[in-house]
Write a protein that holds these residues in place. Structure first.
Motif, short mmCIF file in Angstrom:
data_model
loop_
_atom_site.label_atom_id
_atom_site.label_comp_id
_atom_site.label_asym_id
_atom_site.label_seq_id
_atom_site.Cartn_x
_atom_site.Cartn_y
_atom_site.Cartn_z
N VAL A 1 0.86 -1.19 0.00
CA VAL A 1 0.00 0.00 0.00
C VAL A 1 0.90 1.24 0.00
N PRO A 2 0.93 2.01 -1.08
CA PRO A 2 1.83 3.17 -1.16
C PRO A 2 1.35 4.34 -0.31
N ARG A 3 2.23 5.29 -0.12
CA ARG A 3 1.92 6.44 0.73
C ARG A 3 0.76 7.26 0.18
N SER A 4 0.68 7.43 -1.13
CA SER A 4 -0.41 8.22 -1.71
C SER A 4 -1.77 7.61 -1.40
N VAL A 5 -1.84 6.28 -1.36
CA VAL A 5 -3.09 5.61 -0.99
C VAL A 5 -3.38 5.86 0.50
N MET A 6 -2.34 5.81 1.31
CA MET A 6 -2.51 6.04 2.74
C MET A 6 -3.03 7.45 3.00
N VAL A 7 -2.48 8.43 2.29
CA VAL A 7 -2.94 9.81 2.46
C VAL A 7 -4.39 9.94 2.01
N GLY A 8 -4.72 9.32 0.87
CA GLY A 8 -6.09 9.36 0.40
C GLY A 8 -7.04 8.68 1.37
N PHE B 1 6.50 -6.87 -17.98
CA PHE B 1 5.44 -6.92 -18.99
C PHE B 1 5.15 -5.57 -19.65
N ALA B 2 5.26 -4.47 -18.91
CA ALA B 2 4.92 -3.17 -19.47
C ALA B 2 6.01 -2.63 -20.38
N SER B 3 7.27 -2.89 -20.04
CA SER B 3 8.37 -2.34 -20.82
C SER B 3 8.85 -3.29 -21.91
N SER B 4 8.77 -4.59 -21.66
CA SER B 4 9.30 -5.55 -22.64
C SER B 4 8.43 -5.66 -23.88
N ASN B 5 7.16 -5.29 -23.79
CA ASN B 5 6.29 -5.35 -24.98
C ASN B 5 6.77 -4.38 -26.05
N ASP B 6 7.32 -3.23 -25.62
CA ASP B 6 7.85 -2.26 -26.58
C ASP B 6 9.25 -2.62 -27.04
N LEU B 7 9.89 -3.53 -26.32
CA LEU B 7 11.27 -3.87 -26.64
C LEU B 7 11.39 -4.48 -28.04
N VAL B 8 10.41 -5.26 -28.44
CA VAL B 8 10.45 -5.96 -29.73
C VAL B 8 10.53 -4.98 -30.90
N VAL C 1 -3.16 11.69 -8.68
CA VAL C 1 -4.27 10.88 -9.23
C VAL C 1 -4.61 9.73 -8.29
N VAL C 2 -3.60 9.05 -7.79
CA VAL C 2 -3.83 7.92 -6.88
C VAL C 2 -4.55 8.39 -5.62
N MET C 3 -4.11 9.51 -5.05
CA MET C 3 -4.74 10.03 -3.84
C MET C 3 -6.20 10.39 -4.10
N VAL C 4 -6.47 11.06 -5.23
CA VAL C 4 -7.84 11.48 -5.56
C VAL C 4 -8.73 10.27 -5.82
N VAL C 5 -8.20 9.28 -6.55
CA VAL C 5 -8.99 8.07 -6.83
C VAL C 5 -9.37 7.37 -5.53
N THR C 6 -8.42 7.27 -4.61
CA THR C 6 -8.70 6.63 -3.32
C THR C 6 -9.80 7.37 -2.57
N VAL C 7 -9.69 8.69 -2.51
CA VAL C 7 -10.70 9.50 -1.81
C VAL C 7 -12.07 9.35 -2.45
N VAL C 8 -12.12 9.46 -3.76
CA VAL C 8 -13.40 9.39 -4.47
C VAL C 8 -14.07 8.03 -4.27
N MET D 1 -0.28 0.94 -8.78
CA MET D 1 0.54 -0.05 -9.50
C MET D 1 0.57 0.23 -11.00
N VAL D 2 -0.60 0.63 -11.55
CA VAL D 2 -0.67 0.95 -12.97
C VAL D 2 0.20 2.17 -13.27
N VAL D 3 0.08 3.19 -12.43
CA VAL D 3 0.89 4.40 -12.62
C VAL D 3 2.38 4.08 -12.54
N PHE D 4 2.74 3.24 -11.57
CA PHE D 4 4.14 2.85 -11.42
C PHE D 4 4.64 2.08 -12.63
N ALA D 5 3.81 1.14 -13.11
CA ALA D 5 4.21 0.34 -14.27
C ALA D 5 4.42 1.22 -15.50
N GLN D 6 3.53 2.17 -15.71
CA GLN D 6 3.68 3.07 -16.85
C GLN D 6 4.93 3.93 -16.73
#
Length: 495
Positions: free
Chosen positions: A122-129, A420-427, A359-366, A386-391
């Motif tokens: 659970v990241p800090r931004s989620v905790m704050v939210g 999975f997120a970075s290796s797909n573009d590797l090809v 965005v993560v904090m706002v999504v959690t609050v909403v 996790m999605v934001v981190f992967a991107q």
């Protein structure tokens, strides 16, 4: 004279009169604040108010002994009431009690299996939210108490807030919330001011709870009926309890055992179920009153919160019934203000914080405010993080190519984390047609994390080999090499 070993084991409140006084007064304040909350949650669950009050008593007293987080308050909660209400409505109270007991069993099993370790994801931004959403929900819960009420309620609330702000400047020997409750009660009773009181919420119990088995047939059909509700209660309860424990850890700068807390919540729910209670988990609002507002730090305050609750209801019921709701609303509004992380929404902070974190904090609050379920908000917020981190990490992968002077070979140096997120573009980052006959892929500055990356490397190798070119992969660190050797050639690939 006590031995050093005994002194080390002796609780702080036994050796320090100031701690002793703080813990007792904090427990009294929380016990008073629990009464209207427990009654309200009983109404949500569709049970008699005494059921919620007994649940708060047994949860608090039990968790004070077996819990993993000192000074945290567990009692009947709205989240559990919402989950369990349909079962009570469709099958009756006996099934509700049986589900509470089974939920406790599930929590013990999940605790032993190490579910508490998931909290590190659970990241800090989620905790704050989570914290900010909690403050909003607690405030929203007070709004009905300020709507369509006699005009005298509003000056009483303002007076209570003023007392809690200025009284600590005079002395901190007595918790300001307790002073506010006592003063406002004395004023309304002495002046005969007609305002909503605790007694208007429901009749307080006049006897002690009696243990017993759930009144249900002990059959497979009963188990299949209660199991889904029990699992939902277990998960929601653990989520809120572990998040609350993590919050108290940060406030007090101390560590707590999340595994013990998980098991302790299960034991508390089993005990509560056998005493005919509606179940519960950690209460963040009351915990904030105990820890942040009253300054409690030991298990004594938790134990006394439950004990005072029962004594106040059974012995001093008529007196407690006269407490104006305005006094408790003022306490909870002050808790909201103290709980909300105002620094997180300051313009200076928002300018410095990455957009993804906001965005993560706002999504959690909403999500929390929209569903009134803290667990759903935490799960959705964590997934979003996790999605934001992967991107973000996916864009760090880079390929640098150096062709030999004679043009007979090329070295592609790959830099970054390969998953999975970075290796797909590797090809797509190789020129399969124009590269020389000998191709070297240097992964010295990269790391292979998953099967998707191995499949991408296999696809790259296959594309070159179909054009009659040789490929050599070098520079793999040990974990990457082991993963590549184990999976390469066994995964499907496409052009």
């Amino acid at each position: 004279m006590p031995t050093p070993a005994f002194s080390a084991l002796r609780p702080d409140w036994l050796s320090d009169p100031k701690v002793w006084r703080t813990e007792i007064l904090a427990g009294l304040v929380v016990g008073l604040a629990l009464i209207p909350e427990a009654i309200s949650f009983s109404i949500i669950a569709g049970v008699d108010p005494a059921i919620g009050l007994f649940a708060s008593f047994t949860m608090a007293v039990t968790i004070s002994v077996v819990g993993g987080r000192r000074a945290m308050i567990s009692a009947a909660t709205g989240a559990v009431a919402l989950v369990i209400a349909p079962l009570n409505r469709e099958h009756g109270f006996g099934y509700l009690v049986a589900a509470v007991v089974l939920a406790g069993v599930f929590q013990i099993v999940l605790g032993v299996l190490g579910v508490a370790k998931l909290m590190r994801f659970v990241p800090r931004s989620v905790m704050v939210g989570f914290v900010n959403a909690l403050a909003i929900l607690v405030f929203m819960a007070q709004v009905p108490e300020m709507h369509d009420v006699p005009w005298a309620v509003y000056p009483l609330i303002l007076g209570g807030l003023a007392l809690m702000v200025f009284f600590p400047k005079v002395t901190k020997a007595v918790p300001a919330p307790l002073v506010s409750i006592v003063v406002l009660t004395a004023i309304t009773v002495a002046a005969g001011i007609a305002v909503p009181t605790v007694g208007d919420k429901g009749e307080l119990p006049s006897s002690l709870p009696v243990p017993g088995l759930p009144d249900v047939p002990f059959t497979w059909a009963t188990l299949t009926t209660i199991a889904p509700y029990a699992l939902a209660v277990a998960l929601v309860g653990l989520m809120e309890s572990l998040m609350t424990a993590k919050l108290v850890d940060e406030i007090t700068d101390t560590h707590s055992s999340k595994t013990r807390e998980s098991v302790g919540q299960g034991i508390a729910n089993i005990v509560t179920g056998f005493f005919g209670g509606m179940g519960g988990c950690a209460m963040i609002g009351q915990t904030m009153i105990n820890v942040r507002v009253s300054g409690a730090r030991t298990r004594l305050s938790t134990f006394l919160a439950g004990t005072f609750l029962l004594v106040l209801c059974v012995v001093f019921g008529p007196v407690v019934s006269d407490i104006p709701m305005a006094a408790l609303v003022a306490v909870m509004v002050m808790v909201c203000f103290a709980t909300f992380d105002w620094h997180s929404i300051a313009p200076r902070t928002l300018k410095r914080m990455p957009a993804g974190e906001i965005v993560v904090m706002v999504v959690t609050v909403v999500c929390v405010v929209a569903t009134h379920n803290l667990a759903i908000g935490v799960v959705v917020g964590t997934i979003t993080a996790m999605v934001v981190f992967a991107q973000r990490v996916a864009h760090f992968t880079n390929v640098t190519s150096v062709t030999a002077p004679d043009g007979g070979s090329v070295v592609h140096s790959v830099t970054g984390e390969l998953f999975f997120a970075s290796s797909n573009d590797l090809v797509t980052q190789f020129d399969y047609a124009k590269d020389p006959d000998r191709v070297v892929i240097d992964l010295s500055a990269a790391h292979i994390w998953d099967a998707s990356t191995v499949a991408a490397l296999d696809a790259i190798t296959t594309k070159y080999e179909r054009r009659g070119k040789t490929v050599e992969i070098i520079g793999l660190n040990r974990p990457s090499a082991e993963r590549y050797e184990r999976l390469s050639g066994g995964l499907s690939s496409t052009d």
